[in-house]
Enzyme design. Structure first.
Site, PDB file in Angstrom:
ATOM      1  CG  LEU A  70      -1.930  -1.270   1.532  1.00 45.99           C
ATOM      2  CD1 LEU A  70      -2.590  -1.193   2.610  1.00 45.99           C
ATOM      3  CD2 LEU A  70      -2.755  -1.364   0.236  1.00 45.99           C
ATOM      4  N   PRO A  71       0.258   2.479  -0.290  1.00 47.39           N
ATOM      5  CG  PRO A  71      -1.062   3.946  -1.493  1.00 47.39           C
ATOM      6  CD  PRO A  71      -0.955   2.736  -0.649  1.00 47.39           C
ATOM      7  CB  THR A 101       8.095   2.575   1.709  1.00 50.46           C
ATOM      8  OG1 THR A 101       8.698   1.542   0.923  1.00 50.46           O
ATOM      9  CG2 THR A 101       9.398   3.222   2.302  1.00 50.46           C
ATOM     10  CE  LYS A 176      11.990   1.665  -0.006  1.00 52.40           C
ATOM     11  NZ  LYS A 176      12.539   1.338  -1.456  1.00 52.40           N
ATOM     12  CE  LYS A 251       6.070   6.385   1.210  1.00 52.05           C
ATOM     13  NZ  LYS A 251       5.685   5.008   0.961  1.00 52.05           N
TER      14      LYS A 251
END
Ligand code: NAD
Length: 301
Positions: A70-71, A101, A176, A251
């Site tokens: 998902l976003p 992420t 990440k 983001k």
């Protein structure tokens, strides 16, 4: 985990990354039931053999593994938590792998809620982009229990090439963010360097070819070069479309800044880069590939 055909996978989030990842699971023989809020995403996945369910919860019946892609944090928290969340409906021995992420704190919050229900959950964000998702060559950057990772391995191996276990819940997300913070800075400075050379009359292609075998060599010089026409397959050579969006990089840099502030760490270049990608968004390039950040210093480039 036993063989693919007897390991049904529920897959929630069939977008640019999730769609091809689910298709690779199908190719490897896993039965896949998927769901996405977007109809076109569902249709594309259905064309790849994914059985589309009517809701997120409806993917779960009989699933041995649930993968979500998902976003951002808020989407993951709202999918899993609360009375309507899928955690309340998952069978006890289903392994959960969230590949989105998101903020490390958010990953830890959802993993703790899963643990409280006796469920194993891994955070497994990926690197490799949409090309890596399509080719099944992603790198999985995993946080969580090592026994759960061993169970997850056959599923991850069907979608990727490298798996790194970074530590407990949330550690995959921290790693990440470290990778993407470095990538964001490297891309911005590579664009700046090529723009400087071009302003002095250098040929950007020759300059990039030199840099690609010299000490500033990187993925940004060799693969995703930000200057149009230098690398034919790079987003820059097709109007900065079809890559890793500026807003996704923004983001991730925001998450890196939050993660640094949470422990009082200093990340001066990461903070500067976050501002550059924010300016690039303000300039109307939020939806373009993040390498379009070069346009801030070379509007005519
Ligand atoms: P995307 O926007 O293409 O896909 C996300 C999908 O999730 C969308 O189709 C959306 O409709 C769906 N969705 C949102 N909420 C949902 C819900 N509650 N139930 C079902 N579906 C829902 O994004 P993407 O490019 O696939 O990226 C997914 C994640 O992977 C992000 O966290 C991103 O940062 C990360 N990532 C992306 C790339 C890349 O190159 N695109 C590379 C590495 C990591």
């Amino acid at each position: 985990m036993s063989d693919a055909a007897s390991t049904p996978v529920a897959f929630i989030g069939l977008g640019n990354m999730g769609g091809p990842m689910a298709a690779n699971l199908r190719r490897a023989g896993f039965p896949v039931r998927g769901f996405d809020l977007s109809e076109p995403a569902c249709k594309q996945a259905a064309d790849q053999g994914v059985d589309i369910a009517e809701s997120a919860r409806a993917t779960l019946a009989g699933a041995k593994v649930l993968v979500s892609m998902l976003p951002a944090s808020r989407h993951v928290e709202s999918l899993y938590l609360g009375e309507d969340g899928v955690l309340a409906a998952i069978e006890k021995d289903t392994l959960i792998i969230d590949c989105s992420t998101i903020a490390p704190a958010s990953a830890q919050k959802v993993a703790a809620a899963a643990t409280a229900r006796g469920l194993a959950m891994l955070d497994a964000p990926v690197s490799g982009g949409t090309a890596g998702a399509a080719a099944g060559t992603l790198t999985f950057i995993v946080g969580g229990d090592s026994k759960a990772l061993e169970r997850a391995r056959p599923v991850l191996e069907a979608m990727g090439r490298n798996i790194f276990h970074m530590g407990d819940a949330g550690a995959g997300q921290v790693a990440k963010l470290c990778n993407n913070m470095a990538l964001g800075v490297i891309m911005a400075v590579t664009g700046e360097a090529i723009a400087l050379g071009a302003a002095h009359g250098l040929d950007p292609k020759t300059l990039s070819a030199m840099m690609a075998v010299s000490t500033s060599r990187s993925w940004a010089t060799e693969v995703c070069n930000p200057w149009p026409g230098v690398i034919e397959t790079a987003p820059a050579s097709r109007g900065y479309t079809g890559g890793f969006g500026n807003d996704l990089m923004l983001k991730d840099l925001g998450l890196a800044v939050e993660a640094a502030m949470g422990i009082g760490a200093t990340i001066p270049l990461g903070e500067l880069a976050r501002n550059l990608y924010a300016l690039n968004r303000t300039a109307g390039r939020g939806g373009l590939d993040f390498s379009s950040v070069v346009k801030l210093v070379a509007p005519e480039g």
